[in-house]
Every structure is written in C-alpha cells, then in structure tokens.
Design an enzyme around this catalytic site. Structure first.
Site, PDB file in Angstrom:
ATOM      1  N   TRP A 208      -6.869 -41.093  14.133  1.00 55.79           N
ATOM      2  CA  TRP A 208      -6.777 -42.522  13.800  1.00 55.79           C
ATOM      3  C   TRP A 208      -8.028 -42.791  12.981  1.00 55.79           C
ATOM      4  CZ3 TRP A 208      -9.584 -47.051  14.692  1.00 55.79           C
ATOM      5  CH2 TRP A 208      -8.880 -48.243  14.527  1.00 55.79           C
TER       6      TRP A 208
ATOM      7  N   HIS B 252      -3.765 -79.925  16.268  1.00 52.78           N
ATOM      8  CA  HIS B 252      -5.087 -79.979  15.637  1.00 52.78           C
ATOM      9  C   HIS B 252      -5.183 -78.979  14.491  1.00 52.78           C
ATOM     10  CE1 HIS B 252      -6.447 -82.728  18.699  1.00 52.78           C
ATOM     11  NE2 HIS B 252      -6.046 -81.887  19.644  1.00 52.78           N
TER      12      HIS B 252
ATOM     13  N   GLU C  91      -0.461 -63.821  24.781  1.00 55.65           N
ATOM     14  CA  GLU C  91       0.066 -62.462  24.923  1.00 55.65           C
ATOM     15  C   GLU C  91       1.415 -62.321  24.205  1.00 55.65           C
ATOM     16  OE1 GLU C  91      -0.899 -59.635  25.599  1.00 55.65           O
ATOM     17  OE2 GLU C  91       0.849 -58.477  26.185  1.00 55.65           O
TER      18      GLU C  91
ATOM     19  N   CYS D 231      -8.519 -41.053  18.539  1.00 56.61           N
ATOM     20  CA  CYS D 231      -7.793 -39.833  18.190  1.00 56.61           C
ATOM     21  C   CYS D 231      -7.531 -38.995  19.453  1.00 56.61           C
ATOM     22  CB  CYS D 231      -8.619 -39.015  17.225  1.00 56.61           C
ATOM     23  SG  CYS D 231      -9.482 -39.990  16.006  1.00 56.61           S
TER      24      CYS D 231
ATOM     25  N   ARG E 196      -2.469 -42.032  20.852  1.00 52.73           N
ATOM     26  CA  ARG E 196      -3.886 -42.388  20.709  1.00 52.73           C
ATOM     27  C   ARG E 196      -4.272 -42.582  19.248  1.00 52.73           C
ATOM     28  NH1 ARG E 196      -7.278 -41.046  25.185  1.00 52.73           N
ATOM     29  NH2 ARG E 196      -9.000 -40.997  23.737  1.00 52.73           N
TER      30      ARG E 196
ATOM     31  N   LYS F 250      -3.682 -46.651  20.967  1.00 59.17           N
ATOM     32  CA  LYS F 250      -3.553 -47.027  22.375  1.00 59.17           C
ATOM     33  C   LYS F 250      -4.911 -47.261  23.006  1.00 59.17           C
ATOM     34  CE  LYS F 250      -1.271 -47.569  26.216  1.00 59.17           C
ATOM     35  NZ  LYS F 250      -0.715 -48.935  26.305  1.00 59.17           N
TER      36      LYS F 250
ATOM     37  N   LYS G  82       2.071 -59.557  21.376  1.00 62.63           N
ATOM     38  CA  LYS G  82       3.131 -58.544  21.487  1.00 62.63           C
ATOM     39  C   LYS G  82       3.999 -58.544  20.232  1.00 62.63           C
ATOM     40  CE  LYS G  82       2.354 -56.461  23.792  1.00 62.63           C
ATOM     41  NZ  LYS G  82       1.304 -56.133  24.665  1.00 62.63           N
TER      42      LYS G  82
ATOM     43  N   GLU H 241       2.024 -57.195  17.083  1.00 66.52           N
ATOM     44  CA  GLU H 241       1.625 -55.782  17.029  1.00 66.52           C
ATOM     45  C   GLU H 241       2.796 -54.837  16.789  1.00 66.52           C
ATOM     46  OE1 GLU H 241      -0.722 -54.554  20.453  1.00 66.52           O
ATOM     47  OE2 GLU H 241       0.610 -55.552  21.831  1.00 66.52           O
TER      48      GLU H 241
ATOM     49  N   ASN I  27     -13.560 -36.784  18.261  1.00 65.69           N
ATOM     50  CA  ASN I  27     -13.222 -38.203  18.447  1.00 65.69           C
ATOM     51  C   ASN I  27     -14.528 -38.966  18.522  1.00 65.69           C
ATOM     52  OD1 ASN I  27     -10.618 -37.428  18.787  1.00 65.69           O
ATOM     53  ND2 ASN I  27     -10.506 -37.888  20.967  1.00 65.69           N
ATOM     54  N   GLY I  28     -14.561 -40.159  17.970  1.00 65.60           N
ATOM     55  CA  GLY I  28     -15.777 -40.969  18.052  1.00 65.60           C
ATOM     56  C   GLY I  28     -16.354 -41.184  16.673  1.00 65.60           C
TER      57      GLY I  28
HETATM   58  C1  G6P Z   1      -5.699 -51.473  22.172  1.00 67.30           C
HETATM   59  C2  G6P Z   1      -4.220 -51.453  22.521  1.00 67.30           C
HETATM   60  C3  G6P Z   1      -3.858 -52.709  23.305  1.00 67.30           C
HETATM   61  C4  G6P Z   1      -4.766 -52.843  24.519  1.00 67.30           C
HETATM   62  C5  G6P Z   1      -6.234 -52.845  24.117  1.00 67.30           C
HETATM   63  C6  G6P Z   1      -7.155 -52.795  25.338  1.00 67.30           C
HETATM   64  O1  G6P Z   1      -5.938 -52.448  21.230  1.00 67.30           O
HETATM   65  O2  G6P Z   1      -3.438 -51.380  21.363  1.00 67.30           O
HETATM   66  O3  G6P Z   1      -2.510 -52.634  23.739  1.00 67.30           O
HETATM   67  O4  G6P Z   1      -4.452 -54.027  25.200  1.00 67.30           O
HETATM   68  O5  G6P Z   1      -6.509 -51.695  23.323  1.00 67.30           O
HETATM   69  O6  G6P Z   1      -6.950 -51.581  25.988  1.00 67.30           O
HETATM   70  P1  G6P Z   1      -7.370 -51.279  27.466  1.00 67.30           P
HETATM   71  O7  G6P Z   1      -7.000 -49.851  27.675  1.00 67.30           O
HETATM   72  O8  G6P Z   1      -8.849 -51.504  27.559  1.00 67.30           O
HETATM   73  O9  G6P Z   1      -6.623 -52.206  28.354  1.00 67.30           O
END
Ligand code: G6P
Length: 615
Positions: free
Chosen positions: A81, A511, A488, A2, A27, A610, A492, A495, A107-108
C-alpha cells in the site's frame, strides 16, 4: 498497511508465500512481489508487479517456470500500500541491494531515508526505485560483514521511523532475518518450517501457535527454529500465543465478499462478544481483561477515548454510555489529535484505546502518550496479541473473529456492545441501580437477535439500494445516539461505493450543508422511535422542502414516520442505547449493496487499507 510473508522450511516457498499474501491482501493491494532463493542458484529470483496478488501469480507462471525456482525452500513476499513512490513494478517489494545479494520486504516508513540515501550514493550505491525501503536493502549490504543478523541490526540502528521487515541473503540460504519497530511481525514455528508474517492470518493454516515480536526485536529464523535478540544482540524471550481462529473463519464461506460475510456474522460475533460477560442478576458485567476490582473502577473519574475511523464512531457511542450509565465525564478524540494535542490526563483518568486491528499507528501512539502521562490505559481490540492490546496491558477483546473486509462492520457493533458492558460495570460502582443495570444487561443479551432481525430486512434494503445506487452525493443525519450512526453510515457508503457522503448532526444540516440539497441528493435520516425523533422528523421536513429525497431508518410499526420520508428502512424496536447496533447494520447492508450494484471491489476499495500503520 502492507503485508509481509516469509518462509523457510522444507516446503515449496513460492506457493506458500503467495497463498499467505492472498490472506494479507486486505492490508494493502496496489502492487506485490516475491523473492525466492533456489538451491544452488547464483542469484535470488525476484518477481514484482503492480496490481494484486492474482497479477503476481500470473506473472509467476511465466517467470518461475524453472523447477528449481518453484522448489525453492526459502523466500519472502509482499503486498504493498504505497507511501513513497507510486505503485509500479520498480517500487514494489522485495527490494534488492545494489549487488543483488540481499532482498528485503518492509512495512512502515523510514523517515530519514533521504539522508541515508545521500550517504549511500556517496559510497556508489545506485537506486532503482523511489521508495524508502530500497534504502534499507542497500544499507544492510553496506553493514554486512558475513553475519546477516548483525548487518540487519546495524542498519536498523541508523534508521529513524517504523519497520516490520524480513530479509534474505544469498550467502545464507537457510535463514530469514526479521525485525520490528512499530509494524507487527508474527512468527509461526512448525516442525519443518518457520513462517514470518505481518499478520497471523498468513500463518494459521500452518500453525496456531504464534510468537509476536516486540519493538526492537530481531529474529533469526531457520527451518523450525528461531532465535530472538535485541538490536544489541541480547537474547530475549517472547511468549507463545495460541490463536483460536480457524481457517474457515477467514475464508468467505459462500459469500461473494468478506464484507457481506462479516455483516452476516454479526449475530454470532455479538453473541461471542457478550458470552460469559454479563452478570444479569447483579445488573453488571464481568470483564476480567480490565484487571480492575470495584475499588479501582470506582476511582476512575474521567474517560478519554482515542480511536480512528469506524472505531472512532463506536467510541462516540461509548462516550454516551459512560455518561449515561456511569455518570463519568467522557471525551473522545481522533487518535491522531490525541497524540499531538498534549491532552490533560489526571491521576484517575482512564484512557481507552479502541482499535479493531490493534495496530493503527495513531491509536498506538495515543496509548504510549497516555501511558507516559500516567493514565490508566485500557485497550479495546479485536486482534488477540496485537500491539495495542499488548502495550495497553489490560483491556477487553471483542472476540468478533477475524475481520478481513477493509470496511469495518462486525467490529463496530461488537465494540458498541463491549462499551456498553464496560460502562455498566463502571456505573454499578457508582449510581447505576441494580434494577437499571439489570435492564441494560437483559437488553444486551438480546442483541444477537436484534442483529438477525435487521439481516432479515436485506431484501427491502436492496430495493432502496437499487433506487439510490446512481447518486453522486448523499447525507446522513441523526441526533443523540443516532449522531455517531449518521457519521458511520456516511463513512461506510463513501469508503466502498465512492459516493460522496457526509454525516451530520441532524440539527447542523441547516448551518451550511443544506445549501447542497437538491432532488438527486438523498438524505438518510437515522430516526428510530427514540427520544429526539420528532426533532429529527422536523429536520427531515427541512430536507424534503429542498426536494431532497429522504430515506428513514425507522422502528418497525412506527406509523408516524412514513408520511415524512420517501423510503423506509425498518429496524427492530429496542431501547435507545442499543439502537446504534441495528441502525448501523442496516447502513452496512445499504452501503454493501450500493457498492455491489456499482460493480466495485468491495473488500479492497481503492486507496484504503485495513490496518493503517503509518501516521
Ligand atoms: C482503516 C480502516 C477502517 C478502520 C480504521 C481504524 O482506516 O479502513 O475500516 O475503521 O482503519 O482501524 P482500527 O483497526 O484501529 O479499528
């Protein structure tokens, strides 16, 4: 997770807090709220709503009509969040204490909130929400004996879990108390105001001089004045950090989405990430943040990488670099595994924590565990002054500039470039020759150009996106350096477009997952002209034999590949070790345009955040 903003000063708190919340919305964004204390009022004024900051602003237009409320000079706000309790109006922050004298944003996670709640209920506290955070508001009220700082500290002494909090109190119209344990709090001090926020992006339009709280710190903030102590009220002093991001860097600059802007920023971000760090003549790199001389570098005999999400896949590429360039055995683990798996760390093991935000809870915990076990710990972060960067003590910053879009883009490519530079520096203390080092360094210098060439392909990528935007499932495959790219690429796409996408090693498809292939399940094959290409072509044929359309990320001018795929996405020719950069940029553009065509909220995909500061 958050976002928190608190303001105390001479300005109009409500407007300042809401504009800060907008910057923090990435966030977390399922509900939001604000509390201000109008001068002379007999109660704190609170507005909360499910939804985004825009929804909060609309509500404020009706609820905050009284000029005294709009002119209030102190307040706190939050964008949430959800962790405990669904995202609705009642569960949104700020939370009020039973008597309504205290408002808090948090937050937390308060892990022992059930025990605390039971105890408070016995003392006649009645709770409105299902959140852990509301318990903290009541607990502060219970501990209050006239001193707000002391009450917050006393309450926090009873709390197990993590917090970044900001609190205001009716009896102290001139102060905010904030504290942190495991969830960041940054402070901006201006002449006529103090701003408290979970992230500097809410502060830098007021000042770029920022102080970060450490775990266990309690802040007493007044207009233009701060006082930091420990929970036990022992004064502590924290360094001032100069943040060199400016506002235009965090605004969209003409792009519809931050993600699109950040994808296009990659040539510049990569140039910044490598600037002044390559020593081409000596075939090496100079990364002063690592604070290691050649003797120390040469001592490292194992690299353990811990990261989450996109950073994890960058780490997978890094593992190959450490092995290929430096002959150092390297392993990568999900940070969440690392912290609980009791990893073997020997004297000369280097633990490398990769995190864009520098705040991801699992990665931070991995850093702490590695330090406890005596590893050489390095952080690879983008956000200057972030917790992982500070706790690791040494490492390398990406210099990629702020990344706001939830889906990580430029951080990935810059992480890959920095990992290559780290591996070269290590390699040159052992068997990597000066010639080989020079070749790597020279290729790395051209990485910004490489990125630009992929961006120039955007139109062609849009055509492919249009063709496949309606599918429900997709696969990404690759081998060698292309294996992390397959992972990746799938991440992408899922998400931001909500298409079910899976990344696989090209050889693994047969497999099991091959059973899922049919004509409306496209397979994106990461297949540039590098060693292993012919094997991947074989796997592409296996897919086409099951009627799955195959789209290849292939090298420009590679005529061999066209007959084996239905569509081509062309990337520039480059050495194998650099191919992850153009391939992943092409994947980012593909995912972006698919999500745009599906009309989705690209910068804030559902259920994501994020920065994930909970386990
Ligand atoms: C979240 C974000 C991802 C990111 C991951 C790790 O899940 O949505 O996009 O890769 O955290 O984040 P960091 O800040 O540790 O790279």
């Amino acid at each position: 997770m958050c976002g928190i903003v608190g303001y105390v000063g001479s300005g109009k708190a409500a407007g300042i807090i809401v504009s800060g919340l907008h910057r923090l919305e990435y966030r977390g964004y399922d509900s939001a709220g604000i509390a201000v204390y109008p001068q002379g009022a007999d109660h704190l004024q609170v507005v909360k709503t499910p939804g985004k900051i825009d929804d909060l602003e609309k509500l404020m237009l009706t609820e905050f009509q009284d000029p005294a409320v709009l002119n209030a000079t102190i307040g706190i706000g939050h964008t949430r969040w959800a962790t405990h309790g669904e995202p609705n109006q009642v569960n949104a922050h700020p939370h009020m204490s039973g008597q309504g004298n205290f408002a808090i944003v948090h937050n937390g996670i308060i892990e022992n909130y059930r025990d605390l709640k039971l105890k408070l209920e016995k003392k006649d506290h009645h709770f409105r929400s299902e959140t852990d955070s509301e318990v903290l508001a009541h607990l502060i009220e219970e501990c209050y004996e006239g001193d707000l700082r002391a009450a917050v500290a006393a309450a926090l002494e009873q709390v197990e879990g993590t917090y970044g909090i900001a609190v205001i109190c009716k009896e102290h119209p001139d102060m905010i108390v904030a504290a942190r344990k495991g969830s960041p709090i940054a402070i901006g001090v201006c002449d006529d105001a103090t701003i408290v926020a979970s992230d500097v992006s809410a502060i830098i339009n007021h000042t770029n001089k920022v102080i970060f709280l450490d775990d266990g710190d309690v802040l007493l903030a007044r207009k233009g004045d701060i006082d930091i102590t420990s929970l036990k009220n022992v004064p502590v002093s924290r360094e001032l950090t100069n943040i060199d991001w400016d506002l235009t860097q965090i605004e969209k600059g003409g792009y519809e989405h931050f993600m699109h802007k950040e994808i296009h920023e990659q040539p510049e971000a990569l140039a910044n990430a490598i600037r002044g760090r390559l020593v081409v003549e000596d075939g090496t790199s100079k990364l002063s943040g690592m604070q290691m001389d050649a003797y120390e570098l040469a001592r490292i005999d194992r690299v353990l990488i811990a990261a989450c999400g996109t950073s994890f896949y960058a780490g997978m590429v890094g593992k190959y670099y450490f092995e290929d360039f430096a002959d150092i055995p390297a392993e990568i683990q999900q940070a969440a595994e690392f912290r609980y798996r009791n990893p073997i760390i020997q004297r000369d093991t280097c633990m490398l924590a990769i995190s864009q935000s520098g705040e991801t809870a699992d990665t931070l915990a991995a850093v702490r565990e590695a330090k406890r076990k005596g590893a050489i710990v390095l952080g690879l972060c983008n956000v200057v002054g972030s917790t992982i960067a500070r706790e690791a003590g040494r490492g390398v910053y990406l210099h990629a500039g702020p990344e706001i879009g939830v889906a990580s883009t430029k951080a990935f490519t810059c992480q890959v470039a920095v990992l290559a530079m780290m591996a070269v520096a290590l390699g040159r203390t052992r068997r990597l020759s000066i010639q080989a080092g020079r070749q790597i360094a020279e290729s790395l210098q051209k990485v910004p150009e490489l990125a630009q060439k992929v961006l120039d392909q955007e139109k062609a990528i849009i055509t492919v996106a249009e063709k496949y935007a309606g599918v429900q499932d997709a696969f990404f495959i690759g081998r060698g350096y292309m294996y992390p790219c397959a992972m990746e690429g799938a991440l992408k796409l899922k998400e931001i477009s909500y298409i079910h996408a899976e990344g696989y090693h090209a050889a693994e498809l047969k497999h099991g997952p091959i059973a899922l292939l049919e004509e409306n399940v496209p397979v994106f094959a990461c297949c540039p002209d590098v060693p292993g290409k012919s094997k991947t072509i074989g796997n592409m044929q296996e897919c086409r034999a099951r009627k799955a359309p195959v789209i290849a990320f292939a090298t420009e001018g590679d005529e061999e590949i066209a007959p084996h795929c239905d569509d081509l996405i062309v990337i520039p020719r480059c050495p194998e070790f650099l191919a992850p950069i153009p391939v992943v940029i092409a994947e980012q553009l593909l995912a972006y345009h698919v999500a745009r065509l599906r009309g989705l909220p690209i910068d804030q995909p559902r259920n994501l955040a994020k920065s994930v500061t909970v386990e």
